[in-house]
Design a protein around this motif. Structure first.
Motif: not given
Length: 84
Positions: A13, A9, A36, A5, A32
């Motif tokens: 980003d 992420q 994710t 995860k 978000r």
């Protein structure tokens, strides 16, 4: 170690600022965390990801397998953030 995860992420980003500037209305509407989670779920069922993870745990060439994992994450992030 970084978990899946966190890796997803981080990859989101990397692309988020550019993507959100091109698609501000979509960016404002997207959660978000849910994005994710969605990419992580898709990864876990992706044959390329499963294969790369199996190789990473069995093969001496773990860096190449990890690269394939990151490339697969990158591909799925691009699918999740389509160019409109």
């Amino acid at each position: 170690m970084t978990n899946l995860k966190d890796l997803v992420q981080q990859r989101i980003d990397v692309q988020w600022d550019d993507w959100s500037q091109r698609h501000p209305n979509l960016a404002a509407a997207i959660d978000r965390v849910r994005l994710t989670d969605s990419v992580v779920d898709r990864l876990r069922s992706d044959p390329a990801y499963v294969s790369a993870m199996q190789e990473a745990s069995l093969d001496e060439n773990q860096l190449l397998a990890a690269l394939r994992v990151l490339e697969t994450i990158e591909r799925l992030v691009k699918v999740a953030l389509p160019l409109l």
